[in-house]
Scaffold this motif. Structure first.
Motif, PDB file in Angstrom:
ATOM      1  N   TYR A  73       0.834  -1.202   0.000  1.00 30.33           N
ATOM      2  CA  TYR A  73       0.000   0.000   0.000  1.00 30.33           C
ATOM      3  C   TYR A  73       0.869   1.251   0.000  1.00 30.33           C
ATOM      4  N   GLY A  74       1.942   1.225   0.772  1.00 29.20           N
ATOM      5  CA  GLY A  74       2.860   2.354   0.788  1.00 29.20           C
ATOM      6  C   GLY A  74       3.497   2.598  -0.571  1.00 29.20           C
ATOM      7  N   ALA A  75       3.783   1.531  -1.297  1.00 26.66           N
ATOM      8  CA  ALA A  75       4.425   1.653  -2.612  1.00 26.66           C
ATOM      9  C   ALA A  75       3.440   2.018  -3.726  1.00 26.66           C
ATOM     10  N   THR A  76       2.217   1.489  -3.648  1.00 25.00           N
ATOM     11  CA  THR A  76       1.267   1.678  -4.748  1.00 25.00           C
ATOM     12  C   THR A  76       0.138   2.646  -4.441  1.00 25.00           C
ATOM     13  N   GLY A  77      -0.231   2.759  -3.171  1.00 25.27           N
ATOM     14  CA  GLY A  77      -1.376   3.573  -2.805  1.00 25.27           C
ATOM     15  C   GLY A  77      -2.703   2.918  -3.157  1.00 25.27           C
ATOM     16  N   LYS A  78      -2.677   1.642  -3.487  1.00 23.92           N
ATOM     17  CA  LYS A  78      -3.877   0.911  -3.903  1.00 23.92           C
ATOM     18  C   LYS A  78      -4.169  -0.211  -2.912  1.00 23.92           C
ATOM     19  N   ALA A  79      -5.420  -0.271  -2.461  1.00 22.53           N
ATOM     20  CA  ALA A  79      -5.806  -1.263  -1.461  1.00 22.53           C
ATOM     21  C   ALA A  79      -5.947  -2.666  -2.045  1.00 22.53           C
ATOM     22  N   VAL A  80      -6.332  -2.782  -3.314  1.00 27.01           N
ATOM     23  CA  VAL A  80      -6.542  -4.120  -3.886  1.00 27.01           C
ATOM     24  C   VAL A  80      -5.233  -4.901  -3.982  1.00 27.01           C
ATOM     25  N   PRO A  81      -4.176  -4.360  -4.607  1.00 31.41           N
ATOM     26  CA  PRO A  81      -2.926  -5.131  -4.613  1.00 31.41           C
ATOM     27  C   PRO A  81      -2.361  -5.349  -3.215  1.00 31.41           C
ATOM     28  N   ALA A  82      -2.545  -4.368  -2.326  1.00 32.37           N
ATOM     29  CA  ALA A  82      -2.054  -4.526  -0.950  1.00 32.37           C
ATOM     30  C   ALA A  82      -2.794  -5.653  -0.248  1.00 32.37           C
ATOM     31  N   SER A  83      -4.089  -5.760  -0.472  1.00 30.81           N
ATOM     32  CA  SER A  83      -4.872  -6.839   0.147  1.00 30.81           C
ATOM     33  C   SER A  83      -4.480  -8.197  -0.408  1.00 30.81           C
ATOM     34  N   LEU A  84      -4.234  -8.266  -1.719  1.00 34.86           N
ATOM     35  CA  LEU A  84      -3.808  -9.527  -2.323  1.00 34.86           C
ATOM     36  C   LEU A  84      -2.432  -9.943  -1.795  1.00 34.86           C
ATOM     37  N   ALA A  85      -1.511  -8.988  -1.683  1.00 35.95           N
ATOM     38  CA  ALA A  85      -0.183  -9.293  -1.142  1.00 35.95           C
ATOM     39  C   ALA A  85      -0.294  -9.741   0.311  1.00 35.95           C
ATOM     40  N   SER A  86      -1.202  -9.130   1.048  1.00 39.97           N
ATOM     41  CA  SER A  86      -1.431  -9.514   2.440  1.00 39.97           C
ATOM     42  C   SER A  86      -1.889 -10.968   2.522  1.00 39.97           C
ATOM     43  N   ALA A  87      -2.795 -11.353   1.649  1.00 39.52           N
ATOM     44  CA  ALA A  87      -3.254 -12.753   1.618  1.00 39.52           C
ATOM     45  C   ALA A  87      -2.134 -13.684   1.171  1.00 39.52           C
ATOM     46  N   GLY A  88      -1.369 -13.283   0.164  1.00 42.98           N
ATOM     47  CA  GLY A  88      -0.265 -14.099  -0.329  1.00 42.98           C
ATOM     48  C   GLY A  88       0.826 -14.299   0.707  1.00 42.98           C
ATOM     49  N   ALA A  89       0.964 -13.343   1.614  1.00 39.60           N
ATOM     50  CA  ALA A  89       1.994 -13.442   2.656  1.00 39.60           C
ATOM     51  C   ALA A  89       1.722 -14.586   3.626  1.00 39.60           C
ATOM     52  N   LEU A  90       0.518 -15.108   3.623  1.00 39.11           N
ATOM     53  CA  LEU A  90       0.182 -16.221   4.511  1.00 39.11           C
ATOM     54  C   LEU A  90       0.500 -17.572   3.879  1.00 39.11           C
ATOM     55  N   PHE A  91       0.720 -17.605   2.573  1.00 42.93           N
ATOM     56  CA  PHE A  91       0.879 -18.865   1.851  1.00 42.93           C
ATOM     57  C   PHE A  91       2.072 -19.714   2.293  1.00 42.93           C
ATOM     58  N   PRO A  92       3.295 -19.173   2.406  1.00 42.39           N
ATOM     59  CA  PRO A  92       4.432 -20.055   2.723  1.00 42.39           C
ATOM     60  C   PRO A  92       4.257 -20.872   4.004  1.00 42.39           C
ATOM     61  N   ASP A  93       3.698 -20.291   5.047  1.00 45.70           N
ATOM     62  CA  ASP A  93       3.463 -21.053   6.278  1.00 45.70           C
ATOM     63  C   ASP A  93       2.245 -21.964   6.137  1.00 45.70           C
ATOM     64  N   TRP A  94       1.220 -21.489   5.448  1.00 49.66           N
ATOM     65  CA  TRP A  94      -0.004 -22.276   5.272  1.00 49.66           C
ATOM     66  C   TRP A  94       0.276 -23.578   4.529  1.00 49.66           C
ATOM     67  N   ILE A  95       1.070 -23.517   3.467  1.00 52.35           N
ATOM     68  CA  ILE A  95       1.334 -24.723   2.672  1.00 52.35           C
ATOM     69  C   ILE A  95       2.124 -25.744   3.494  1.00 52.35           C
ATOM     70  N   GLU A  96       2.982 -25.275   4.392  1.00 54.17           N
ATOM     71  CA  GLU A  96       3.703 -26.207   5.272  1.00 54.17           C
ATOM     72  C   GLU A  96       2.729 -26.946   6.192  1.00 54.17           C
ATOM     73  N   ARG A  97       1.763 -26.226   6.703  1.00 49.54           N
ATOM     74  CA  ARG A  97       0.773 -26.855   7.588  1.00 49.54           C
ATOM     75  C   ARG A  97      -0.083 -27.868   6.831  1.00 49.54           C
ATOM     76  N   VAL A  98      -0.422 -27.551   5.599  1.00 42.18           N
ATOM     77  CA  VAL A  98      -1.232 -28.461   4.785  1.00 42.18           C
ATOM     78  C   VAL A  98      -0.449 -29.733   4.472  1.00 42.18           C
TER      79      VAL A  98
END
Length: 171
Positions: A14-39
């Motif tokens: 959000y700081g880099a783009t000023g856009k909430a949609v890409p920031a929200s997607l990146a926020s969700a993507g940031a959970l993936f590396p740990d989530w896939i390990e748990r799965v």
């Protein structure tokens, strides 16, 4: 911690783009590396933590390919297509562009997660099964410093996006 990854990734994008949609997607993507390990590993996921799922190389390759696939300018190209509308037409090029945009920012979130983990402990650098410390561990995972820094980053990103160079609030 997952919540800190989500907050920090949102704040950085959000700081880099000023856009909430890409920031929200990146926020969700940031959970993936740990989530896939748990799965994959279930209750024994910590034994395999920060190994193959935290190796930046595949994510970086995928981000590069997606950026090339969606014209090399992921944010402006899709936002221009969306400008002034609340829906996307379902023609194939538009759907492909939207999916490319979606996956690009999810992968950016994964890369940010890995970068953020580099400040809290070792991560794989050259090969996925060997972890290396990139920087001296400044903070403890789950500690008060992590919580404070992630929240301050979010507040700073939002405030800085709404204040122009003269110090006045942008209207």
């Amino acid at each position: 911690m997952g919540v800190s990854h989500a907050i920090m990734s949102f704040a950085l994008v959000y700081g880099a783009t000023g856009k909430a949609v890409p920031a929200s997607l990146a926020s969700a993507g940031a959970l993936f590396p740990d989530w896939i390990e748990r799965v994959v590993y279930g209750k024994k996921w910590m034994k395999h933590h920060r190994k193959w799922s935290h190796w930046f190389v595949p994510y970086l390759g995928l981000a590069w390919w997606l950026s090339r696939y969606i014209e090399g300018i992921p944010l402006p190209s899709i936002l221009k297509k969306l400008e002034g509308t609340l829906y996307l037409s379902l023609d194939v090029p538009t759907v492909e562009l939207a999916l490319g945009f979606l996956f690009f920012w999810l992968v950016v979130g994964c890369l940010l997660h890995i970068l953020e983990d580099g400040f809290f402990g070792p991560i794989p650098v050259l090969i996925p099964w060997r972890r290396h410390r990139l920087v001296y561990q400044l903070f403890k995972t789950g500690g008060m410093a992590e919580r404070i820094i992630s929240r301050l980053a979010l507040i700073s990103a939002v405030v800085l996006r709404y204040v122009d160079g003269t110090g006045s609030v942008v209207g």
